[in-house]
Design a protein around this motif. Sequence first.
Motif, PDB file in Angstrom:
ATOM      1  N   THR A  31      25.749  -4.676 -18.051  1.00  0.00           N
ATOM      2  CA  THR A  31      24.356  -4.992 -18.346  1.00  0.00           C
ATOM      3  C   THR A  31      23.797  -5.891 -17.258  1.00  0.00           C
ATOM      4  O   THR A  31      24.467  -6.808 -16.800  1.00  0.00           O
ATOM      5  CB  THR A  31      24.249  -5.697 -19.713  1.00  0.00           C
ATOM      6  N   SER A  40      17.007  -6.569 -20.771  1.00  0.00           N
ATOM      7  CA  SER A  40      18.368  -6.140 -20.448  1.00  0.00           C
ATOM      8  C   SER A  40      18.402  -4.635 -20.220  1.00  0.00           C
ATOM      9  O   SER A  40      17.811  -3.858 -20.969  1.00  0.00           O
ATOM     10  CB  SER A  40      19.354  -6.537 -21.551  1.00  0.00           C
ATOM     11  N   ASN A  45      21.125  -1.423 -19.297  1.00  0.00           N
ATOM     12  CA  ASN A  45      22.534  -1.021 -19.264  1.00  0.00           C
ATOM     13  C   ASN A  45      22.764  -0.004 -18.150  1.00  0.00           C
ATOM     14  O   ASN A  45      21.969   0.913 -17.970  1.00  0.00           O
ATOM     15  CB  ASN A  45      22.965  -0.407 -20.603  1.00  0.00           C
ATOM     16  N   TYR A  75      17.011   1.454 -20.757  1.00  0.00           N
ATOM     17  CA  TYR A  75      16.370   0.365 -21.485  1.00  0.00           C
ATOM     18  C   TYR A  75      16.112   0.826 -22.905  1.00  0.00           C
ATOM     19  O   TYR A  75      15.619   1.934 -23.135  1.00  0.00           O
ATOM     20  CB  TYR A  75      15.041  -0.013 -20.819  1.00  0.00           C
TER      21      TYR A  75
END
Length: 195
Positions: A106, A116, A118, A135
Amino acid sequence: MQFLALCLLVAPVAYTLAAPDPTTICLPEKSTMRVFGLIRKIQANVSSDFSQNKIAEVTELERRVLDLNTNYSYAIDPTGACTRQRLPVPGIITRCLPPSTVFLGTVFEGFVNKVSLNGWLIPVNQDINVTLLTYTEPGQSDSYFVLRRDDTSWGQRISFVSNPVASIADTSVFNVPAVCPDKPLEVRLNVFKYM
């Protein structure tokens, strides 16, 4: 202070160990987004309708419809002339990440309100790897691909996604003319221009 430093080192590792299940990372059933090809400098409005398994890419030069059921791509120019060709790699575009996807970790973006993202690696086959940043809006189940990089034996493609929405304003983008002959083999190009 040493305890804080130790926590900062261990926390990312612990977070990575609890990787999300990739098969739960899915685009909305219907979505529209603006896609920018960063290497080829191409822009397209891309609409996806996974209830039909179709993706439409619209540029000022053409409209391209990818039919994931038949594994054909249809290119329609501004005059309405259409040609079709086989998708070279069936399964390279899917709604949800396949089980073989590897979680890369992340990353956080933003200065005030951190977002955040990934990272994922999809080994499609021995010649193609796809890397994605996804997202997911907090409290939502659908995800969006923010950045996509395709590494292939015939080159690299990087696409950036902007303004994704979970709807399609114009469903006619998926329509294909009744007459759409095969594109001659010697002039076939890579059909994955934008995604």
